[in-house]
Design a protein around this motif. Structure first.
Motif, PDB file in Angstrom:
ATOM      1  N   HIS A 110       0.838  -1.204   0.000  1.00 53.23           N
ATOM      2  CA  HIS A 110       0.000   0.000   0.000  1.00 53.23           C
ATOM      3  C   HIS A 110       0.875   1.256   0.000  1.00 53.23           C
ATOM      4  O   HIS A 110       1.800   1.390   0.788  1.00 53.23           O
ATOM      5  CB  HIS A 110      -0.893  -0.007   1.244  1.00 53.23           C
ATOM      6  CG  HIS A 110      -1.808   1.173   1.340  1.00 53.23           C
ATOM      7  ND1 HIS A 110      -3.022   1.225   0.685  1.00 53.23           N
ATOM      8  CD2 HIS A 110      -1.690   2.353   1.996  1.00 53.23           C
ATOM      9  CE1 HIS A 110      -3.607   2.384   0.948  1.00 53.23           C
ATOM     10  NE2 HIS A 110      -2.817   3.088   1.741  1.00 53.23           N
ATOM     11  N   ARG A 124      -3.138   0.790  -3.843  1.00 57.42           N
ATOM     12  CA  ARG A 124      -4.015   0.904  -2.674  1.00 57.42           C
ATOM     13  C   ARG A 124      -4.458  -0.493  -2.254  1.00 57.42           C
ATOM     14  O   ARG A 124      -5.020  -1.242  -3.072  1.00 57.42           O
ATOM     15  CB  ARG A 124      -5.240   1.770  -2.982  1.00 57.42           C
ATOM     16  CG  ARG A 124      -4.883   3.226  -3.239  1.00 57.42           C
ATOM     17  CD  ARG A 124      -6.110   4.115  -3.201  1.00 57.42           C
ATOM     18  NE  ARG A 124      -5.741   5.531  -3.266  1.00 57.42           N
ATOM     19  CZ  ARG A 124      -6.475   6.513  -2.783  1.00 57.42           C
ATOM     20  NH1 ARG A 124      -7.645   6.253  -2.198  1.00 57.42           N
ATOM     21  NH2 ARG A 124      -6.078   7.763  -2.878  1.00 57.42           N
ATOM     22  N   ALA A 125      -4.199  -0.844  -1.011  1.00 58.74           N
ATOM     23  CA  ALA A 125      -4.617  -2.149  -0.502  1.00 58.74           C
ATOM     24  C   ALA A 125      -6.131  -2.182  -0.362  1.00 58.74           C
ATOM     25  O   ALA A 125      -6.704  -1.343   0.330  1.00 58.74           O
ATOM     26  CB  ALA A 125      -3.950  -2.429   0.842  1.00 58.74           C
ATOM     27  N   VAL A 134      -5.324  -5.580  -4.428  1.00 54.26           N
ATOM     28  CA  VAL A 134      -4.966  -4.168  -4.468  1.00 54.26           C
ATOM     29  C   VAL A 134      -5.696  -3.505  -5.620  1.00 54.26           C
ATOM     30  O   VAL A 134      -6.104  -4.153  -6.584  1.00 54.26           O
ATOM     31  CB  VAL A 134      -3.441  -3.939  -4.626  1.00 54.26           C
ATOM     32  CG1 VAL A 134      -2.686  -4.470  -3.425  1.00 54.26           C
ATOM     33  CG2 VAL A 134      -2.921  -4.553  -5.919  1.00 54.26           C
ATOM     34  N   GLN A 181     -10.786   3.232   0.557  1.00 50.55           N
ATOM     35  CA  GLN A 181      -9.731   3.369  -0.442  1.00 50.55           C
ATOM     36  C   GLN A 181     -10.232   3.729  -1.840  1.00 50.55           C
ATOM     37  O   GLN A 181      -9.462   4.243  -2.649  1.00 50.55           O
ATOM     38  CB  GLN A 181      -8.911   2.065  -0.521  1.00 50.55           C
ATOM     39  CG  GLN A 181      -8.224   1.689   0.759  1.00 50.55           C
ATOM     40  CD  GLN A 181      -7.273   2.764   1.254  1.00 50.55           C
ATOM     41  OE1 GLN A 181      -6.583   3.418   0.469  1.00 50.55           O
ATOM     42  NE2 GLN A 181      -7.222   2.961   2.567  1.00 50.55           N
TER      43      GLN A 181
END
Length: 256
Positions: A110, A124-125, A134, A181
């Motif tokens: 991340h 982005r995880a 991800v 996210q």
């Protein structure tokens, strides 16, 4: 925070995007390139083994230099094309998340950035469908594409989401991942998923926040929906997952 690849001095960049389809698994593969960079460096997101020849031909026809083949997660419904791509183009590097515990040339976490020319994908995880999912998001800045693009894998589909009943899936985790996210991105951000089964090709963050029939619910309602889907066991899972844990490299010659 790791950075992968090299970037020339800042200059106005123009992104090429091609959305490619594999009909057996209803999988989208995405080709991105920085056309303003002298080398026209490119990235393939979620390649499929069955369409590697098509994808490589397109890269060559467009005069691009493929540098990365990246996966959003360890897929259960198809074998990644990463291994075949590396066999035909040894200079290409494979990428997958570190949390997935799969093998690749680069394992990302991340916040990492994957550069191709002056453009980059932010990692982005977004776990929940699998523990190692991800989302790759194009950069934010004057030289980056606008609107931004999010390649969400199976975490967020168009008016749907990936299942959470295998590979350490967790419905609460998926709900929190998407809301923290992806739904925090600008509403005009384009959503490009790994699959679509209804003929949709693209959505936006704003559209999904309004109309996604699962993720517009509260967390408890979402959890109930996901626990009662009663989906069939993925027919390719027993073949795809072991192959994808080594990024499709299981049939490459072993180096001394």
């Amino acid at each position: 925070m790791a950075k992968y690849g090299t970037s020339a001095s800042p200059s106005p960049s123009r992104v090429l995007l091609r959305q490619l389809f594999e009909k057996e698994s209803s999988t989208y593969t995405y080709l991105l390139a920085d056309l303003a960079h002298p080398d026209k460096p490119a990235v393939l997101v979620d390649p499929v083994d069955r369409t590697v020849d098509r994808d490589i031909s397109l890269v060559k026809e467009l005069g691009l230099k493929l540098i990365y083949a990246v996966n959003t997660h360890v897929h259960a419904d198809h074998v990644t094309g990463t291994g075949l791509i590396k066999k035909k183009m040894p200079e290409v590097k494979s990428v997958i998340s570190k949390v997935s515990n799969a093998k690749a040339d680069h394992v990302v976490e991340h916040g990492d950035k994957i550069y191709f020319g002056d453009l980059f994908l932010e990692v982005r995880a977004t776990p929940g469908h699998t523990q190692g999912c991800v989302t790759y998001v194009t950069g934010n800045g004057p030289d980056q594409p606008y609107p931004r693009m999010a390649f969400t894998g199976d975490a967020l589909l168009i008016h749907g989401c990936g299942r959470t009943d295998f590979q350490a899936g967790n419905s609460r985790q998926l709900y929190q991942s998407v809301h923290s996210q992806i739904f925090t991105l600008p509403k005009e951000t384009l959503i490009y998923p790994a699959h679509d089964y209804k003929g949709f090709t693209v959505s936006t963050v704003g559209e999904e926040m309004l109309y996604n029939p699962r993720l517009t619910k509260d967390e408890e309602a979402f959890k109930s929906i996901m626990e009662n889907l009663k989906l069939d066991y993925p027919k390719m899972m027993d073949v795809a997952v072991p192959a994808n844990m080594v990024c499709g490299l299981q049939d490459l010659p072993t180096k001394a």
